[in-house]
Design a protein around this motif. Structure first.
Motif, PDB file in Angstrom:
ATOM      1  N   CYS A   1       0.915  -1.276  -0.008  1.00 60.03           N
ATOM      2  CA  CYS A   1       0.130  -0.044   0.084  1.00 60.03           C
ATOM      3  C   CYS A   1       0.870   1.168  -0.129  1.00 60.03           C
ATOM      4  CB  CYS A   1      -0.918  -0.107   1.075  1.00 60.03           C
ATOM      5  SG  CYS A   1      -2.232  -1.431   1.173  1.00 60.03           S
ATOM      6  N   LEU A   2       1.798   1.240   1.045  1.00 65.54           N
ATOM      7  CA  LEU A   2       2.912   2.604   0.954  1.00 65.54           C
ATOM      8  C   LEU A   2       3.753   2.588  -0.288  1.00 65.54           C
ATOM      9  CD1 LEU A   2       4.285   1.754   4.513  1.00 65.54           C
ATOM     10  CD2 LEU A   2       2.663   3.860   3.707  1.00 65.54           C
ATOM     11  N   VAL A   3       3.769   1.486  -0.999  1.00 67.09           N
ATOM     12  CA  VAL A   3       4.642   1.586  -2.534  1.00 67.09           C
ATOM     13  C   VAL A   3       3.539   2.273  -3.130  1.00 67.09           C
ATOM     14  CG1 VAL A   3       5.310   0.344  -4.116  1.00 67.09           C
ATOM     15  CG2 VAL A   3       6.110  -0.383  -1.933  1.00 67.09           C
ATOM     16  N   ALA A   4       2.262   2.056  -3.420  1.00 66.83           N
ATOM     17  CA  ALA A   4       1.468   2.488  -4.195  1.00 66.83           C
ATOM     18  C   ALA A   4       1.318   4.189  -3.957  1.00 66.83           C
ATOM     19  CB  ALA A   4       0.037   1.686  -4.080  1.00 66.83           C
ATOM     20  N   ARG A   5       1.311   4.385  -2.807  1.00 63.53           N
ATOM     21  CA  ARG A   5       1.091   5.769  -2.405  1.00 63.53           C
ATOM     22  C   ARG A   5       2.285   6.560  -2.863  1.00 63.53           C
ATOM     23  NH1 ARG A   5      -0.199   7.717   3.342  1.00 63.53           N
ATOM     24  NH2 ARG A   5      -0.196   9.754   2.311  1.00 63.53           N
ATOM     25  N   ARG A   6       3.530   6.072  -2.614  1.00 63.50           N
ATOM     26  CA  ARG A   6       4.642   6.760  -3.220  1.00 63.50           C
ATOM     27  C   ARG A   6       4.790   6.732  -4.895  1.00 63.50           C
ATOM     28  NH1 ARG A   6       7.983  10.955  -2.506  1.00 63.50           N
ATOM     29  NH2 ARG A   6      10.068  10.449  -2.747  1.00 63.50           N
ATOM     30  N   LEU A   7       4.257   5.952  -5.106  1.00 67.94           N
ATOM     31  CA  LEU A   7       4.362   6.044  -6.949  1.00 67.94           C
ATOM     32  C   LEU A   7       3.389   7.079  -7.159  1.00 67.94           C
ATOM     33  CD1 LEU A   7       4.171   1.912  -7.570  1.00 67.94           C
ATOM     34  CD2 LEU A   7       6.067   3.689  -8.047  1.00 67.94           C
ATOM     35  N   VAL A   8       2.191   7.159  -6.493  1.00 69.33           N
ATOM     36  CA  VAL A   8       1.397   8.379  -7.126  1.00 69.33           C
ATOM     37  C   VAL A   8       2.118   9.749  -6.797  1.00 69.33           C
ATOM     38  CG1 VAL A   8      -0.556   9.665  -6.453  1.00 69.33           C
ATOM     39  CG2 VAL A   8      -0.603   7.128  -6.528  1.00 69.33           C
ATOM     40  N   GLN A   9       2.973   9.897  -5.722  1.00 66.02           N
ATOM     41  CA  GLN A   9       3.515  11.042  -5.486  1.00 66.02           C
ATOM     42  C   GLN A   9       4.535  11.206  -6.276  1.00 66.02           C
ATOM     43  OE1 GLN A   9       4.748  10.323  -1.408  1.00 66.02           O
ATOM     44  NE2 GLN A   9       2.995  10.657  -0.397  1.00 66.02           N
ATOM     45  N   LEU A  10       5.420  10.099  -6.745  1.00 61.05           N
ATOM     46  CA  LEU A  10       6.440  10.258  -7.880  1.00 61.05           C
ATOM     47  C   LEU A  10       5.716  10.620  -9.238  1.00 61.05           C
ATOM     48  CD1 LEU A  10       8.899   7.555  -6.684  1.00 61.05           C
ATOM     49  CD2 LEU A  10       8.945  10.158  -6.474  1.00 61.05           C
ATOM     50  N   GLY A  11       4.330  10.561  -9.518  1.00 66.21           N
ATOM     51  CA  GLY A  11       3.740  10.636 -10.725  1.00 66.21           C
ATOM     52  C   GLY A  11       3.482   9.604 -11.612  1.00 66.21           C
ATOM     53  N   ARG A  12       3.602   8.469 -10.917  1.00 67.66           N
ATOM     54  CA  ARG A  12       3.652   7.256 -11.857  1.00 67.66           C
ATOM     55  C   ARG A  12       2.199   6.610 -11.198  1.00 67.66           C
ATOM     56  NH1 ARG A  12       9.200   4.227 -10.349  1.00 67.66           N
ATOM     57  NH2 ARG A  12       8.111   2.522 -10.978  1.00 67.66           N
ATOM     58  N   VAL A  13       1.322   7.155 -11.868  1.00 70.11           N
ATOM     59  CA  VAL A  13      -0.248   6.825 -11.262  1.00 70.11           C
ATOM     60  C   VAL A  13      -0.548   5.477 -11.913  1.00 70.11           C
ATOM     61  CG1 VAL A  13      -2.566   7.166 -11.373  1.00 70.11           C
ATOM     62  CG2 VAL A  13      -0.814   9.291 -11.134  1.00 70.11           C
ATOM     63  N   GLN A  14      -0.078   5.107 -13.160  1.00 70.36           N
ATOM     64  CA  GLN A  14      -0.293   3.627 -13.898  1.00 70.36           C
ATOM     65  C   GLN A  14       0.112   2.530 -13.042  1.00 70.36           C
ATOM     66  OE1 GLN A  14       0.477   4.049 -17.824  1.00 70.36           O
ATOM     67  NE2 GLN A  14      -1.322   5.088 -18.450  1.00 70.36           N
ATOM     68  N   ASP A  15       1.356   2.703 -12.647  1.00 71.76           N
ATOM     69  CA  ASP A  15       2.027   1.869 -11.824  1.00 71.76           C
ATOM     70  C   ASP A  15       1.457   1.696 -10.589  1.00 71.76           C
ATOM     71  OD1 ASP A  15       4.250   1.493 -13.787  1.00 71.76           O
ATOM     72  OD2 ASP A  15       5.561   2.943 -13.136  1.00 71.76           O
ATOM     73  N   ALA A  16       1.077   2.874  -9.918  1.00 75.61           N
ATOM     74  CA  ALA A  16       0.410   2.784  -8.422  1.00 75.61           C
ATOM     75  C   ALA A  16      -1.058   2.019  -8.763  1.00 75.61           C
ATOM     76  CB  ALA A  16       0.118   4.058  -8.017  1.00 75.61           C
ATOM     77  N   GLU A  17      -1.631   2.036  -9.807  1.00 76.52           N
ATOM     78  CA  GLU A  17      -3.022   1.538  -9.952  1.00 76.52           C
ATOM     79  C   GLU A  17      -2.671  -0.171 -10.248  1.00 76.52           C
ATOM     80  OE1 GLU A  17      -6.315   3.650 -12.065  1.00 76.52           O
ATOM     81  OE2 GLU A  17      -4.590   4.045 -13.311  1.00 76.52           O
ATOM     82  N   ALA A  18      -1.491  -0.437 -10.818  1.00 76.88           N
ATOM     83  CA  ALA A  18      -1.052  -1.876 -10.738  1.00 76.88           C
ATOM     84  C   ALA A  18      -0.921  -2.308  -9.695  1.00 76.88           C
ATOM     85  CB  ALA A  18       0.184  -1.996 -11.691  1.00 76.88           C
ATOM     86  N   VAL A  19      -0.026  -1.683  -8.780  1.00 73.96           N
ATOM     87  CA  VAL A  19      -0.132  -2.221  -7.433  1.00 73.96           C
ATOM     88  C   VAL A  19      -1.508  -2.426  -6.750  1.00 73.96           C
ATOM     89  CG1 VAL A  19       0.810  -1.877  -4.956  1.00 73.96           C
ATOM     90  CG2 VAL A  19       2.401  -1.276  -7.094  1.00 73.96           C
ATOM     91  N   ALA A  20      -2.272  -1.696  -6.654  1.00 75.31           N
ATOM     92  CA  ALA A  20      -3.620  -1.805  -6.345  1.00 75.31           C
ATOM     93  C   ALA A  20      -4.294  -3.003  -6.869  1.00 75.31           C
ATOM     94  CB  ALA A  20      -4.386  -0.349  -6.506  1.00 75.31           C
ATOM     95  N   ARG A  21      -4.187  -3.143  -8.016  1.00 79.93           N
ATOM     96  CA  ARG A  21      -4.873  -4.233  -8.379  1.00 79.93           C
ATOM     97  C   ARG A  21      -4.110  -5.380  -7.979  1.00 79.93           C
ATOM     98  NH1 ARG A  21      -4.731  -1.171 -13.090  1.00 79.93           N
ATOM     99  NH2 ARG A  21      -2.939  -2.134 -13.814  1.00 79.93           N
ATOM    100  N   GLU A  22      -2.835  -5.420  -7.758  1.00 83.39           N
ATOM    101  CA  GLU A  22      -2.179  -6.625  -7.210  1.00 83.39           C
ATOM    102  C   GLU A  22      -2.770  -6.940  -5.809  1.00 83.39           C
ATOM    103  OE1 GLU A  22       2.302  -7.017  -5.421  1.00 83.39           O
ATOM    104  OE2 GLU A  22       2.191  -5.900  -7.297  1.00 83.39           O
ATOM    105  N   ILE A  23      -2.887  -5.954  -4.866  1.00 77.70           N
ATOM    106  CA  ILE A  23      -3.339  -6.284  -3.619  1.00 77.70           C
ATOM    107  C   ILE A  23      -4.913  -6.428  -3.560  1.00 77.70           C
ATOM    108  CG2 ILE A  23      -1.045  -5.174  -2.792  1.00 77.70           C
ATOM    109  CD1 ILE A  23      -3.057  -2.730  -2.141  1.00 77.70           C
ATOM    110  N   ASP A  24      -5.539  -6.335  -4.896  1.00 83.59           N
ATOM    111  CA  ASP A  24      -6.936  -6.464  -4.905  1.00 83.59           C
ATOM    112  C   ASP A  24      -7.747  -5.302  -3.889  1.00 83.59           C
ATOM    113  OD1 ASP A  24      -9.129  -7.915  -6.076  1.00 83.59           O
ATOM    114  OD2 ASP A  24      -9.358  -9.362  -4.037  1.00 83.59           O
ATOM    115  N   LEU A  25      -7.127  -4.103  -4.406  1.00 83.62           N
ATOM    116  CA  LEU A  25      -7.891  -3.024  -3.581  1.00 83.62           C
ATOM    117  C   LEU A  25      -9.011  -2.500  -4.620  1.00 83.62           C
ATOM    118  CD1 LEU A  25      -7.919  -0.783  -1.441  1.00 83.62           C
ATOM    119  CD2 LEU A  25      -6.268   0.317  -2.793  1.00 83.62           C
ATOM    120  N   ASP A  26      -9.926  -2.259  -4.138  1.00 79.84           N
ATOM    121  CA  ASP A  26     -11.336  -1.564  -4.851  1.00 79.84           C
ATOM    122  C   ASP A  26     -11.019  -0.032  -4.535  1.00 79.84           C
ATOM    123  OD1 ASP A  26     -13.465  -0.288  -5.889  1.00 79.84           O
ATOM    124  OD2 ASP A  26     -14.961  -2.258  -5.169  1.00 79.84           O
TER     125      ASP A  26
END
Length: 921
Positions: A681-706
């Motif tokens: 989850c923290l990795v996904a947040r940090r990726l958003v802060q770094l401007g990598r929104v698509q990568d963050a969404e991929a992590v969200a799907r990986e952990i099955d986050l709606d």
């Protein structure tokens, strides 16, 4: 190879000097060595002082150390640099023979000074003025007429002895120190204390004393010696040699010499000890040769123990004259290192200890050695040195005695000192030897195992303990409530907080007499149970009830643990200023009472790193983070580890191949599943802060986050409140990052109301800033400004700084378009000062127009991990020199890295780079 010739090559016995007096007693020039001396920290420090010293007073450096520590090498380096490189006048006087008469030395020095003064004047020194040659007054006369500044080096000053036949002169060294005028500096070496009265110089701040600790080579200096040889050496071999020699220069050079003739360097490094033939001969000749037989017996008995004192040796070994022996050894400059000046305890140098222990095993009968170890264990228990007591009992090889000592030491070592890792290792070793454990020892073993994240082993030990109590002494029937206490600990440390809360309440409600430590511990677990559900009042009430139990138990470990929970309550509330005060004080107290290596100190640092980071104190945050991570894989709770993980990810630059990131993944692998999910989850947040929104969404799907509902799909178990909040914050930021402002706005407004109701200011500040960004992106600038002002007011009360850096671009735009200074929006002086501090942190000058940020996030750029780390330090205001020391680099390397950063960020100077870095981050 003969010991004498070999040690000459190592530098312990240098070759003859270039100039000597006619009778060979004195050297007129520094010794020459068959190796290249290392410029040590001590040499650099003395030279720096000499060069910068003013002419108002004489300065005296006195170096006292046994043979082989490099004092003559250091003095030679100082003298050569002074005379040959700085081209300044000096005089070298080396004493070559012990018991040189003070009158002979006095006469020789005056003759040498007379020639210096004559050369400086261009004519012989006038013999007039009624001054008798070779007397103290003539020495003063010559010293006053030396060219200034002037350096006098005297090597082996302790070789000087009084000469009764010619009448005792005043103490030579004291006379010289007292007589030396301003601008005449002295550098004196001795193998043992000279006995000279130098009190006046010390009180006048003119005397600098140096011993073995100053001469001991640092790791870098030792590596220079060990890497000088014919063949390359493995790092592991270097590290072993450095550890065994403890910076002893002669030992290091011996190791280097032997490495060049050894087929296997690693084997040699492990073999090297004071009992090695060449070193044994050297110690026998240079160290033990002058020691009386009865004092050698003291040495042999003292070598049985890790440290010793005169009182201890008198009682444990029965040596009546122990104080006299110890005093004589210290005066002789033996290889003895102070452990505690207050308690007057000492230890032997590692190599010398090996030499002594080898001989002790031959000279002291086994039964006598075992009896000494038993007495040492009893002595140590009376002193409260429980680790030493256990170690000594084990050395006695008496299984019954070992079990008895362990029963008394176990609770003290675990519940008082918090040395769980050490205790667990001790018991593991004893069990492997087939030594049985008593009830207390097994109980605290199970407790330690649970804290060391070995939950299955801990539960096995609990069951064995229950079986043991059922089958043996019925007098232990009241021990059942302590077994129930273990269930509380197991549930808590296995991250089953609801079960831990239930077990804790049931245990407290049971009508059974309870140990103060157990009761205080269970109340602390119940406090954490309430804290995890944001019931702050209930958590504080548990801690209030625990306070008298903590005082009665007198356990530094329990005290630190409960204070840490109290500080964590303030972090949950967002009152970082108060939390930081508690954490700072708790860490200091824990280090003083248990030592900085205690595992509870690492736990304090894990949580403290989060607090310091949110306050913008990055230097402390990074230091505490490193301490928190060092034992995360073997000690702690999921909650404390999660704080360290959150801080570490906040510094991450998005590179999953970075060593720091991979290390974090490895550490997390030993913890409960919730920490692994928290990490992703923290990795996904940090990726958003770094401007990598698509990568963050991929992590969200990986952990099955709606992200629309902010829940994990197919996870029906109720999540702890803090983890649930993390899921919500990720969902808000992902939705906002991909442009779903309606979805992010709905979640953020709902969460802000909830955070205000719960009284959680840090979360309120974050949500206000998120709403500010959403409002700005949707064209509602007045609303954005309103959220910014609200965030600043709440942050000022609690000392919160870091969240503003993540929204720097939007804040810059709002400040630039405001039409007045942002500080003027706040009524109190404290608020205005805080707002000014935030703007300074962000590098915003309200007098300049600030460009509007682009819609969406701006990527940081292709900075490497080291460049990202460097810019974090630069943006915190550190100079290149400080950054170089912190990272272990040269200033030129730091400058080179900065030039690359400027190029990548397309800026021309440091200020612009910091602004761009903060904005993009």
């Amino acid at each position: 190879m003969k010991a004498e010739s070999m040690m000459a090559m190592t530098g312990a016995e240098p070759v003859l000097p270039r100039h000597e007096s006619q009778d060979g007693r004195f050297s007129a020039a520094p010794l020459m060595f068959h190796f290249r001396p290392v410029r040590t920290c001590l040499v650099s420090a003395i030279l720096q002082r000499l060069v910068t010293a003013d002419a108002k007073a004489a300065m005296i450096d006195l170096i006292v150390a046994p043979n082989g520590w490099g004092k003559t090498v250091a003095a030679s380096q100082v003298y050569h640099h002074w005379v040959e490189e700085l081209k300044r006048p000096g005089l070298w006087l080396g004493l070559n023979r012990a018991n040189t008469g003070s009158w002979a030395l006095f006469t020789h020095l005056i003759a040498r000074l007379d020639r210096v003064v004559a050369d400086a004047r261009g004519s012989p020194t006038p013999a007039g003025a009624g001054i008798e040659q070779s007397c103290p007054s003539h020495l003063a006369y010559l010293l006053e007429r030396l060219p200034r500044p002037f350096l006098i080096c005297i090597d082996n000053a302790d070789y000087c002895a009084g000469n009764p036949e010619s009448g005792d002169l005043p103490d030579f060294l004291a006379e010289l120190v007292q007589t030396a005028p301003a601008g005449v500096h002295l550098l004196v070496t001795a193998n043992r204390p000279t006995g000279s009265d130098l009190t006046a110089a010390r009180l006048n701040n003119r005397l600098w004393l140096h011993g073995t600790a100053d001469l001991a080579l640092t790791e870098g200096e030792a590596r220079q010696i060990l890497e000088e040889g014919l063949h390359p050496v493995e790092d592991t071999t270097l590290n072993t040699l450095i550890a065994r020699t403890e910076g002893w220069a002669a030992g290091l050079r011996l190791g280097r010499l032997l490495l060049d003739h050894a087929p296997d360097g690693a084997t040699l490094a492990n073999w090297l000890s004071g009992d090695a033939p060449d070193l044994r001969s050297w110690f026998d000749h240079h160290v033990l040769g002058a020691i009386p037989v009865e004092t050698q017996d003291f040495l042999h008995h003292a070598s049985l123990f890790p440290h010793f004192s005169a009182a201890q040796m008198a009682e444990v070994a029965g040596i009546a004259d122990a104080p006299r022996h110890l005093s004589m050894l210290l005066d002789a400059g033996m290889f003895i290192i102070p452990v505690s000046a207050h308690e007057q305890t000492y230890r032997f140098h590692t190599l010398f200890l090996a030499r002594l222990r080898s001989e002790a095993e031959q000279r002291i009968p086994a039964a006598r050695r075992q009896e000494c170890h038993r007495r040492m264990a009893q002595w140590s228990m009376r002193q409260g040195a429980w680790q030493t007591a256990i170690d000594s009992a084990i050395q006695s090889r008496d299984h019954g005695f070992i079990s008895t000592v362990l029963e008394q030491a176990a609770p003290r070592l675990v519940q008082d000192q918090g040395r769980l890792q050490a205790y667990m290792q001790i018991v593991d070793d004893l069990l492997a030897q087939g030594i049985s454990l008593g009830v207390e020892a097994r109980y605290w073993y199970a407790f330690a195992l649970s804290f060391q994240l070995r939950h299955a082993s801990a539960d096995t030990q609990r069951r064995r303990l229950a079986d043991l109590l059922d089958a043996t002494d019925p007098g232990h029937a009241d021990f059942s409530h302590r077994l129930a206490h273990l269930l509380v600990a197991f549930a808590f440390l296995a991250d089953d907080i609801p079960a831990a809360g239930r077990h804790a309440q049931a245990w407290l409600d049971a009508p059974t007499a309870k140990d103060p430590f157990d009761r205080g511990w269970v109340l602390s677990i119940l406090a954490v149970h309430h804290l995890m559900s944001y019931r702050f009042a209930e958590a504080r009430e548990c801690l209030r009830k625990a306070a008298p139990m903590i005082r009665e138990a007198g356990s530094p470990y329990l005290t630190a643990w409960c204070e840490l929970i109290r500080g964590t309550v303030s972090i949950y509330e967002g009152n970082l200023s108060k939390a930081r005060q508690i954490i700072d004080a708790t860490l200091v107290a824990a280090e003083q009472s248990m030592g900085p290596e205690a595992e509870i100190c690492d736990t304090i640092c894990s949580i403290g790193s989060k607090c310091a980071f949110e306050q913008g104190d990055h230097l402390v945050a990074r230091a505490w983070l490193e301490r928190g991570l060092r034992s995360m894989d073997r000690h702690g709770t999921v909650g404390s580890s999660a704080y360290a993980v959150e801080t570490a990810i906040a510094y991450w630059n998005g590179d999953e191949t970075a060593l720091s990131f991979q290390r974090l993944e490895t550490l997390i692998g030993t913890h409960a599943p919730r920490l692994a999910l928290t990490f992703r989850c923290l990795v996904a947040r940090r990726l958003v802060q770094l401007g990598r929104v698509q990568d963050a969404e991929a992590v969200a799907r990986e952990i099955d986050l709606d992200v629309r509902k902010a829940v994990l799909r197919n996870h029906r178990d109720e999540q702890p409140a803090r983890f649930r909040d993390l899921l919500v914050m990720i969902s808000i930021e992902v939705l906002h990052g991909r442009g779903d402002h309606a979805g992010s706005l709905k979640l953020a407004e709902r969460e802000l109301r909830r955070a205000k109701h719960e009284g959680r200011m840090l979360r309120c500040v974050r949500l206000e800033l998120t709403l500010m960004s959403i409002s700005f992106q949707t064209g509602r600038q007045p609303g954005a400004l309103r959220h910014l002002l609200a965030a600043l007011r709440q942050a000022e009360r609690c000392g919160i700084l870091q969240p503003f850096q993540n929204h720097r671009a939007v804040i810059a735009a709002l400040v630039g378009s405001l039409g007045q200074r942002l500080e003027s929006c706040f009524p109190t002086r404290g608020e205005r000062a805080f707002v000014g501090g935030v703007l300074d942190l962000l590098g915003l000058d309200e007098g300049l127009s600030v460009p509007q940020p682009e819609r969406g996030c701006v990527a940081l750029g292709a900075l490497s991990e080291r460049e990202h780390e460097l810019m974090q330090l630069v943006s915190s205001g550190m100079s290149n020199a400080v950054i170089a020391r912190l990272l272990g680099l040269s200033e030129n390397t730091v400058k080179w890295h900065l030039k690359n950063v400027f190029r990548k960020l397309n800026v021309v100077n440091r200020t612009s780079a910091v602004r761009r870095f903060i904005q993009d981050a």
